[in-house]
Design an enzyme around this catalytic site. Structure first.
Site, short mmCIF file in Angstrom:
data_model
loop_
_atom_site.label_atom_id
_atom_site.label_comp_id
_atom_site.label_asym_id
_atom_site.label_seq_id
_atom_site.Cartn_x
_atom_site.Cartn_y
_atom_site.Cartn_z
N ASP A 45 -1.15 0.90 6.66
CA ASP A 45 -0.75 2.26 7.05
C ASP A 45 -1.64 3.31 6.38
O ASP A 45 -1.51 4.52 6.64
CB ASP A 45 0.75 2.51 6.82
CG ASP A 45 1.15 2.43 5.36
OD1 ASP A 45 0.30 2.10 4.51
OD2 ASP A 45 2.34 2.71 5.08
N SER A 46 -2.61 2.85 5.58
CA SER A 46 -3.69 3.75 5.13
C SER A 46 -4.40 4.34 6.34
O SER A 46 -5.09 5.36 6.24
CB SER A 46 -4.69 2.98 4.24
OG SER A 46 -5.07 1.76 4.86
N ASP A 84 1.17 -3.51 8.69
CA ASP A 84 1.93 -2.82 7.65
C ASP A 84 3.12 -2.09 8.29
O ASP A 84 2.91 -1.20 9.14
CB ASP A 84 1.00 -1.77 7.03
CG ASP A 84 1.11 -1.69 5.54
OD1 ASP A 84 1.96 -2.37 4.97
OD2 ASP A 84 0.30 -0.94 4.97
N LYS A 112 3.65 -6.71 6.44
CA LYS A 112 3.71 -6.36 5.01
C LYS A 112 4.68 -5.20 4.86
O LYS A 112 4.76 -4.32 5.74
CB LYS A 112 2.32 -5.97 4.50
CG LYS A 112 2.32 -5.52 3.04
CD LYS A 112 0.92 -5.35 2.49
CE LYS A 112 0.27 -4.01 2.78
NZ LYS A 112 1.01 -2.82 2.30
N GLU A 114 6.64 -2.53 1.66
CA GLU A 114 6.56 -2.06 0.27
C GLU A 114 7.91 -2.16 -0.43
O GLU A 114 8.93 -1.76 0.15
CB GLU A 114 6.09 -0.59 0.24
CG GLU A 114 4.68 -0.41 0.76
CD GLU A 114 4.15 1.02 0.61
OE1 GLU A 114 4.82 1.85 -0.07
OE2 GLU A 114 3.08 1.30 1.17
N GLU A 181 -0.65 -3.26 -6.27
CA GLU A 181 -1.52 -2.08 -6.20
C GLU A 181 -1.44 -1.26 -7.48
O GLU A 181 -0.34 -0.89 -7.94
CB GLU A 181 -1.12 -1.19 -4.99
CG GLU A 181 -2.00 0.05 -4.89
CD GLU A 181 -2.00 0.71 -3.52
OE1 GLU A 181 -1.33 0.21 -2.60
OE2 GLU A 181 -2.69 1.74 -3.40
#
Ligand code: KIV
Length: 257
Positions: A45-46, A84, A112, A114, A181
């Site tokens: 999602d960057s 993501d 993925k 978070e 991260e």
């Protein structure tokens, strides 16, 4: 290879040959990175920052992600395609499963998300449906507004314990790998030693994890306006684009197309 076989092969890399992962958001980049034999293509999602021009990843929607996952999937890479899950698309186990199913329909082979302990039920719901999941701990970009910026974590014993507990909860819930991260090296190393699945580090120092992930624009130097301190560019694509565009403008001005 099926998605599950790729995810199982990734999980078996624990402690072995280091895993290489790069983000990819479009078809040509996915093809080029796959030709270089990268193990994992993460449609991160960057995307929101380095492709769509938002200030952070909290603006990324499910629609954005599915559009770009489909583009990467059209490259039919050998690498595992990981999508993501964007912010608020996995707030409950049922929502997480529904979102993960949409990612798979778009071409993702794994997803993925978070967070640690609080995501264990979400991970269980997705993995029970046969969809591989990668966890993400340490600095969590989707929480940048609450955290007031991007900070290193895992410094204090309490932070280190929280990351370790989160990692253990994610492993028990069935993740096949965990991204760490911006975790300080000692903690990244300790978590890597403690968990049964590979850790994939970004900004955690050399040799602290079972692999590395980088944002592709940091690697190729195509997004010069925000470069994290740990980035190690191998190219300066921004300079090449500027130079090519300047030459083109001059050519057209001279009456040549
Ligand atoms: O979105 C992303 O690119 C990521 C990486 C930083 C791991 O999550």
């Amino acid at each position: 290879m099926t998605a599950l076989a790729k995810a199982t092969a990734l999980r078996r890399r624990k402690g072995g040959r280091p895993i290489s992962a790069l983000t990819a958001y479009d078809y040509p980049t996915a093809r080029l990175l796959d030709e270089a034999a990268v193990d994992v293509l993460l449609v991160g999602d960057s995307l929101g920052m380095v492709v769509l021009g938002f200030p952070d990843t909290t603006h990324v929607t499910l629609g954005h992600m599915l559009h770009h996952v489909a583009a990467v999937a059209r490259a039919k890479p050998q690498a595992l395609i990981v999508g993501d899950l964007p912010i608020h698309s996995y707030d409950t186990p049922a929502a997480a499963l529904e979102t993960a199913r949409q990612f798979v329909a778009a071409g993702a082979e794994a997803v993925k998300l978070e967070g640690g302990l609080e995501q264990a039920d979400q991970v269980r719901a997705i993995t029970a449906a046969g969809i591989p999941v990668i966890g993400h701990l340490g600095m969590l970009p989707q929480r940048v507004l609450e955290e007031g910026g991007y900070h290193k974590t895992g410094k204090s014993p309490a932070q280190a314990e929280a990351i370790l507990a989160g990692a253990q909860a994610l492993v028990a819930a069935g993740v096949c790998a965990i991204v760490l991260e911006s975790v300080v090296p000692e903690t990244a190393r300790a978590v890597t030693a403690a968990v049964a699945v590979p850790t994939i580090g970004i900004g955690c120092g050399d040799g602290t994890c079972d692999g590395e992930v980088a944002v592709v624009t940091d690697l190729i130097g195509s997004f010069p306006w925000f470069v994290p301190p740990f980035a190690r560019p191998e190219a300066d694509v921004a300079a090449m684009i500027r130079e090519a565009a300047v030459k083109y403008v001059a050519r057209v001005a001279a009456g040549r197309g």
